[in-house]
Design an enzyme around this catalytic site. Structure first.
Site, short mmCIF file in Angstrom:
data_model
loop_
_atom_site.label_atom_id
_atom_site.label_comp_id
_atom_site.label_asym_id
_atom_site.label_seq_id
_atom_site.Cartn_x
_atom_site.Cartn_y
_atom_site.Cartn_z
N ASP A 67 0.66 -3.99 -5.13
CA ASP A 67 -0.48 -4.82 -4.75
C ASP A 67 -1.50 -4.91 -5.87
O ASP A 67 -1.46 -4.15 -6.84
CB ASP A 67 -1.15 -4.26 -3.48
N ASN A 136 -5.66 4.69 7.26
CA ASN A 136 -5.39 3.93 8.49
C ASN A 136 -3.90 3.63 8.65
O ASN A 136 -3.51 2.87 9.52
CB ASN A 136 -6.20 2.62 8.49
N HIS A 138 -1.92 2.21 6.26
CA HIS A 138 -1.36 1.09 5.50
C HIS A 138 -0.44 1.59 4.40
O HIS A 138 -0.59 2.69 3.88
CB HIS A 138 -2.46 0.16 4.94
N GLU A 143 -2.11 -3.85 6.33
CA GLU A 143 -3.09 -3.19 7.19
C GLU A 143 -2.63 -3.20 8.65
O GLU A 143 -1.87 -4.10 9.05
CB GLU A 143 -4.44 -3.92 7.08
C1 F6R Z 1 -2.22 1.16 -3.78
C2 F6R Z 1 -1.63 1.10 -2.45
C3 F6R Z 1 -2.31 1.77 -1.30
C4 F6R Z 1 -2.59 3.25 -1.58
C5 F6R Z 1 -3.31 3.89 -0.41
C6 F6R Z 1 -3.63 5.34 -0.67
O1 F6R Z 1 -1.44 0.47 -4.71
O2 F6R Z 1 -0.61 0.50 -2.28
O3 F6R Z 1 -1.50 1.65 -0.15
O4 F6R Z 1 -1.38 3.90 -1.83
O5 F6R Z 1 -4.49 3.20 -0.13
O6 F6R Z 1 -4.56 5.42 -1.70
P1 F6R Z 1 -5.00 6.84 -2.30
O7 F6R Z 1 -3.80 7.40 -2.99
O8 F6R Z 1 -6.10 6.49 -3.28
O9 F6R Z 1 -5.45 7.67 -1.15
#
Ligand code: F6R
Length: 257
Positions: A67, A136, A138, A143
């Site tokens: 993403d 959450n 995702h 989401e």
């Molecule tokens: C980022 C992504 C998100 C993160 C998730 C956890 O490229 O795909 O799904 O993996 O938000 O983020 P952290 O590791 O910062 O807790």
């Protein structure tokens, strides 16, 4: 699903890097899906170190990131493009032509998303995708919702995700509200998934993800039906799953280094 409990973040990062580098050694032209965020930073550091020691060679690897914020300039220090360039692609010596990111500057996002799907398909699909998980539930920026989108798409981030991302920005109003993300179907088509989960703040969501049914309000729970998933869980994140470490089931390992 193969679930491994790691003593701490350092061990999680080392084991994750070992798994990725083993796959690269087995297939020089590996197609690798990648996440950004805090969780994989230690793994990227380890991979760069293995590459500098000549233990793994990333020059043949093709990468696709999960993403990117939208809209954002690639040159913006907050872009995931910059994050990847600084933390992995650059120091690991991955040729610029081999790295791929959703187009955060595209005027036509529908076409940009289609192009991204086609690029992944033309590369032969992803051999391995490394994921983190949001608080959450995702994965990528899929989401929680009543329905999930299969392919790469433009999405509106939830208030919870915007708040979580605000730690990287000087002012809350600067945090992007939208992103382009691989869809749930794109992720599920990867032949292997490596999910990294670190910190006690993820303990609640990982319990909900791995136990109970598959449900769209916890997008990561869809991984329960993927045939080849490894979850590396830092011990702190496993505390609701295995509150007593002696209760870790026989078929699950607690690994140190
Ligand atoms: C980022 C992504 C998100 C993160 C998730 C956890 O490229 O795909 O799904 O993996 O938000 O983020 P952290 O590791 O910062 O807790």
């Amino acid at each position: 699903m193969n679930i491994m409990i790691m003593k701490n973040y350092k061990t999680l990062s080392k084991i994750a890097a070992q798994i990725v580098s083993e796959r690269v050694r087995m297939k020089t032209h590996l197609v690798l899906g990648l996440a950004t965020g805090s969780t994989p930073l230690g793994m990227y550091r380890e991979l760069v170190s293995l590459s500098r020691k000549g233990i793994v060679d990333f020059r043949g690897v093709t990468t696709f990131n999960l993403d990117e914020y939208y809209p954002i300039s690639k040159e913006d220090p907050h872009s995931y493009y910059k994050y990847m360039l600084t933390n992995f692609w650059g120091p690991a010596g991955i040729p610029p032509v081999n790295v791929n990111m959703p187009d955060s500057e595209a005027a036509d996002t529908i076409q940009a998303c289609r192009d991204y799907e086609q690029k992944i398909a033309r590369a032969g699909g992803m051999d391995l995708i490394v994921l983190g998980i949001g608080r959450n539930g995702h994965i990528g920026f899929n989401e929680p919702n009543d329905y999930l989108t299969a392919d790469t798409h433009l999405t509106r981030l939830t208030e919870e995700t915007i708040a979580a991302n605000s730690r990287f920005f000087a002012r809350p109003e600067d945090v992007p509200r939208m992103a382009i993300t691989m869809g749930i179907g794109t992720i599920m088509k990867a032949r292997e998934v490596l999910l990294l989960v670190a910190g006690s703040s993820k303990a609640d969501i990982i319990k909900k993800t791995l136990t109970g049914g598959v449900r769209t309000e916890i997008p990561a729970s869809l991984l329960q039906v993927h045939p080849q998933v490894t979850v590396l869980l830092e011990k702190a994140a496993a505390r609701y799953l295995y509150p007593d470490k002696y209760a870790i089931p026989q078929n699950m390992e607690e690994r140190d280094e």
